[in-house]
Each structure stands twice: as C-alpha cells, then as structure tokens.
Design a protein around this motif. Structure first.
Motif, mmCIF file in Angstrom:
data_model
loop_
_atom_site.group_PDB
_atom_site.id
_atom_site.type_symbol
_atom_site.label_atom_id
_atom_site.label_comp_id
_atom_site.label_asym_id
_atom_site.label_seq_id
_atom_site.Cartn_x
_atom_site.Cartn_y
_atom_site.Cartn_z
ATOM 1 N N THR A 254 -5.813 1.469 -8.033
ATOM 2 C CA THR A 254 -5.410 2.865 -7.924
ATOM 3 C C THR A 254 -6.567 3.685 -7.375
ATOM 4 O O THR A 254 -7.730 3.291 -7.481
ATOM 5 C CB THR A 254 -4.958 3.435 -9.277
ATOM 6 N N ILE A 255 -6.230 4.806 -6.786
ATOM 7 C CA ILE A 255 -7.248 5.698 -6.236
ATOM 8 C C ILE A 255 -7.293 6.967 -7.075
ATOM 9 O O ILE A 255 -6.370 7.786 -7.053
ATOM 10 C CB ILE A 255 -6.967 6.059 -4.768
ATOM 11 N N SER A 256 -8.363 7.112 -7.824
ATOM 12 C CA SER A 256 -8.631 8.341 -8.561
ATOM 13 C C SER A 256 -9.541 9.208 -7.688
ATOM 14 O O SER A 256 -9.329 9.317 -6.487
ATOM 15 C CB SER A 256 -9.257 8.016 -9.920
ATOM 16 N N SER A 257 -10.561 9.789 -8.266
ATOM 17 C CA SER A 257 -11.489 10.634 -7.516
ATOM 18 C C SER A 257 -12.711 10.918 -8.372
ATOM 19 O O SER A 257 -12.610 10.997 -9.607
ATOM 20 C CB SER A 257 -10.817 11.966 -7.142
ATOM 21 N N VAL B 68 -0.955 -7.790 -4.454
ATOM 22 C CA VAL B 68 -1.754 -6.562 -4.557
ATOM 23 C C VAL B 68 -0.837 -5.344 -4.507
ATOM 24 O O VAL B 68 0.024 -5.247 -3.623
ATOM 25 C CB VAL B 68 -2.778 -6.455 -3.400
ATOM 26 N N LEU B 69 -1.026 -4.440 -5.446
ATOM 27 C CA LEU B 69 -0.416 -3.111 -5.365
ATOM 28 C C LEU B 69 -1.553 -2.102 -5.276
ATOM 29 O O LEU B 69 -2.423 -2.052 -6.155
ATOM 30 C CB LEU B 69 0.437 -2.799 -6.590
ATOM 31 N N HIS B 70 -1.535 -1.321 -4.216
ATOM 32 C CA HIS B 70 -2.593 -0.327 -3.992
ATOM 33 C C HIS B 70 -1.934 1.058 -3.950
ATOM 34 O O HIS B 70 -1.179 1.357 -3.026
ATOM 35 C CB HIS B 70 -3.303 -0.630 -2.666
ATOM 36 N N ILE C 285 0.864 -1.179 0.000
ATOM 37 C CA ILE C 285 0.000 0.000 0.000
ATOM 38 C C ILE C 285 0.900 1.229 0.000
ATOM 39 O O ILE C 285 1.614 1.484 0.972
ATOM 40 C CB ILE C 285 -0.940 0.022 1.207
ATOM 41 N N ILE C 286 0.893 1.947 -1.098
ATOM 42 C CA ILE C 286 1.697 3.165 -1.208
ATOM 43 C C ILE C 286 0.811 4.337 -0.805
ATOM 44 O O ILE C 286 -0.217 4.602 -1.424
ATOM 45 C CB ILE C 286 2.238 3.330 -2.634
ATOM 46 N N GLY C 287 1.215 5.021 0.246
ATOM 47 C CA GLY C 287 0.375 6.044 0.859
ATOM 48 C C GLY C 287 -0.378 5.464 2.038
ATOM 49 O O GLY C 287 -1.563 5.726 2.225
#
Length: 271
Positions: A152-155, A96-98, A15-17
């Motif tokens: 990935t986290i967009s918005s 998993v890469l998040h 988990i990056i971030g």
C-alpha cells in the motif's frame, strides 16, 4: 529506468491507480506498472479513468511487457472486486496487490476548521476504504495460494506536521491497517508492507498544487526541493516504483509489516 530483469518473472500483479492525472512527468502508479512489467510480471493496470490505464498499458507494451487495462473506481467495492476477479480469471493467480490510489487537495482537503463533511468522506472513501475493500477481495486468493505480497502507498505526511485533515488521517490509518493485515495473514504466507513517499516530483503532488495555488510548476517544485534533506531535491516516481519492486519480489520474502519511508531523509527530522 533500469534494464529489464527477472525479479518478478512469472508473477501476476494488480496495480490499482495505474494511470495518472494531468501534469508533467510520471506518476507513481504508472512507473510501478512499467517497473513490474520490465521485471517479468504480468500487470492488470486498474484506474478509474480507463483511457489513462490504457495509456499505461500501451507504454508497457512498447517496452515488451504484458499489461491489461481495467476500469475500477476505488469508491465502489464491486468494481474493485471485479478487478481482482479479472486478474484471477485471466492468469489463474494473484501474486501482488499494489494499492496506489490517493487524493488530497484535489479532493477538497482542508484545515481542521475548514474541512467539510463531504470532502472528508470522499477522501476517506478513496484513500482508505478503497484500500480495505481491495485487500478484502484479494486475501482469499492469496490465502488459498499460501503466498502473496500486498503493498500500500501511505505518505510521510502521516508522521509530519501536516496542514490538512483527511489526507494525513487516512494515510496514518493505512499504516496501521497494513500492519494489521501483515500480522493476521503471516500464517498464510501473505506479506503486507506500506511505502511512505515523501516529497515527490509527480503530477499529483506538484501540478495539482500549482493549479490550486495559481503558481507556476517551477515555483512549487523549487519550494518542495528546498525541504528535502537528501541533495535538496524531490524524489521521483521511479524511487517509489523501485521500493515497490523490492517489496513485491522474493528478495523481500522475510519482510512483512514494514512501513518504508522513501523520502530523502525527511522523517529523520521528525521527533
């Protein structure tokens, strides 16, 4: 938070971030680390601020999970590569890469007539380039395994009328890039999906805006709550973490290239 389970039993997640900025409540990355670990994953908690990642690891350990903190800067490819290498060296695989890193107002984002070159470049480096580079280094591992889940986290800002330039542009680009990764890596068994959080009650979203506008947190929170169709209140970091858990798990084994809103219905209002 839900009781511990086994939905990620035996899986390795980066988990990056995974830390969070100052403020009340829980950030998306920390909540996801806790959620993944409670479901059996071993987690590498990556953050630019090592003490914040260490705090996440302590919280995971307090609940019986396995979490190792690691320092990496999303703007420095070499540190992202080192994080990927650490997880593989430590546990032998990466399931998993998040990628949960993002910045807006705190990075100097502004309107089209006020944005500076320096702010635009910095936000692009953190929000988008870091994502691209992290995926660059994890793909060979996942391709060799013939499996893996990239999240990935967009918005929801990517699809809304949004007042500032760089955040919207980078978050829209993340959707396109994640979908490109999904289709190009489907033959390898690697899935890639993107989450679009809406108005969330997190330190980054609420406390940062309160500081920037010199208003109380309660005032900013009330203003944001009023804009959410579902129940008139913002989501929490756990809502994002639960969506990420599903996408990381084998329950989503036939799902790739999806842009999943977690927004209380806000995007239904966007034509």
């Amino acid at each position: 938070m839900a009781d511990a389970g086994t939905r990620l039993e035996g899986k390795i997640a980066i988990i990056i971030g995974a830390g969070q900025g100052p403020g009340e409540g829980m950030g998306n990355g920390r909540a996801t680390a806790l959620r993944f670990a409670r479901e059996g994953a071993k987690v590498l908690a990556v953050d630019r601020v090592l003490p914040s990642a260490e705090e996440t690891a302590v919280r995971v350990a307090e609940q019986g999970g396995i979490c190792v903190p690691f320092a990496a800067d999303a703007t420095q490819e070499a540190t992202l590569a080192a994080a990927i290498a650490e997880a593989r060296s430590r546990w032998g695989r990466i399931d998993v890469l998040h990628y949960n890193v993002g910045v807006s107002i705190a990075g100097g984002d502004a309107s089209p007539t006020e944005i500076t070159e320096a702010a635009f470049d910095r936000i692009c480096a953190i929000n988008l380039r870091g994502c691209v580079m992290a995926i660059k280094h994890v793909l060979p591992v996942m391709r060799a395994q013939r499996s893996g889940s990239i999240i990935t986290i967009s918005s929801a800002a990517a699809k809304h009328n949004y007042p500032t330039v760089a955040y919207k542009a980078t978050k829209a680009a993340m959707i396109a890039y994640t979908q490109q990764v999904a289709i190009q890596n489907a033959p390898y068994g690697v899935r890639a999906n993107v989450i679009l959080p809406g108005l969330m009650d997190t330190p980054m979203a609420v406390d940062t805006r309160a500081r920037a506008s010199n208003r109380s947190r309660a005032e900013v929170a009330a203003e944001r709550n009023a804009r959410v169709p579902l129940r008139g209140r913002m989501g929490t970091a756990w809502d994002v973490a639960n969506a990420a858990l599903f996408l990381a798990s084998d329950e989503a084994d036939f799902i790739t290239g999806v842009a999943l809103p977690v927004d209380g219905g806000a995007l239904v209002n966007v034509v």
